[in-house]
Design a protein around this motif. Structure first.
Motif, short mmCIF file in Angstrom:
data_model
loop_
_atom_site.label_atom_id
_atom_site.label_comp_id
_atom_site.label_asym_id
_atom_site.label_seq_id
_atom_site.Cartn_x
_atom_site.Cartn_y
_atom_site.Cartn_z
N LYS A 1 -7.31 0.71 -3.36
CA LYS A 1 -6.33 1.34 -2.85
C LYS A 1 -5.02 0.55 -2.46
N LYS B 1 3.68 2.11 -5.37
CA LYS B 1 4.71 2.85 -4.71
C LYS B 1 5.94 1.96 -4.30
N GLY C 1 -1.93 -2.91 5.29
CA GLY C 1 -2.53 -2.09 4.28
C GLY C 1 -3.90 -1.38 5.01
N ILE D 1 6.36 -0.43 -1.04
CA ILE D 1 5.15 -0.98 -0.62
C ILE D 1 4.73 -2.19 -1.51
N GLU E 1 -3.04 0.41 -6.01
CA GLU E 1 -2.49 1.56 -6.07
C GLU E 1 -1.17 1.80 -5.13
N ASP E 2 -1.52 1.61 -3.73
CA ASP E 2 -0.54 1.78 -2.81
C ASP E 2 0.80 0.87 -3.08
#
Length: 195
Positions: free
Chosen positions: A134, A141, A25, A144, A137-138
């Motif tokens: 972050k 996706k 990450g 991920i 949120e990632d």
């Protein structure tokens, strides 16, 4: 002959933890330290970021934290590569909100600094500051997975934040000329005389 390595010294654990966080990450020690700094700045406005960095680095040398980080990094990676079978694959891959093992692992890391560490973790977990936001949120996706890692990172920040508070309080106590460390016996005597 088996050449498996099971035990690592503090420097090795620090290095391997930094590498795992970066790999899973792009998380740096500085990223985690800024969360601890933000949390403690409410109480100590002049707090030095370097103390937060040192606190994160210290925590990354703990064997229990080493095991948590390495485990979380691998579970997230395997889920990302769809290597699990059955329901757990989708639960991890899509970070099911009712899945609580990620928070349990986070609480276990934060518990190294007692109830305050756990309270600080709860604040970070709910308010999702900095790199924790972050990662979260990632992780939404496609392709991920940060199901465990966002909580582990938040817990490290919480533990570092608590360590910073302890160091700041100790420094304040030592700066105070009236400061006197009391034994439990002396404290009990003072209390009984005050009645």
């Amino acid at each position: 002959m088996d050449k498996s390595k099971l035990l690592y010294n503090r420097e090795e654990m620090l290095r391997l933890n930094i590498e795992a966080l970066q790999r899973r990450g792009g998380v740096t020690v500085h990223d985690i330290a800024t969360i601890a700094h933000a949390q403690q700045s409410k109480y100590y406005p002049d707090i030095d970021l370097q103390l937060c960095i040192e606190s994160v680095e210290k925590i990354l040398t703990f064997r229990d934290v080493f095991h948590h980080i390495q485990f979380a990094a691998e579970v997230d990676r395997l889920a990302e590569e769809k290597m699990f079978k059955g329901p757990i694959q989708d639960i991890l891959y899509y970070d099911l909100g009712l899945f609580g093992l990620d928070e349990t692992l986070g609480l276990d890391v934060a518990r190294l600094y007692g109830a305050i560490g756990q309270t600080n973790f709860g604040d970070i977990d709910v308010n999702k500051r900095g790199v924790v936001a972050k990662l979260n949120e990632d992780g939404k996706k496609d392709g991920i997975v940060h199901t465990l890692m966002d909580d582990i990172v938040g817990a490290i920040a919480a533990a570092a934040s608590t360590r910073v508070a302890q160091v700041m309080n100790e420094n304040l106590a030592l700066e105070n000329p009236d400061y006197h460390k009391l034994s439990l016996f002396e404290l009990m005597q003072k209390k009984s005389k005050g009645k």
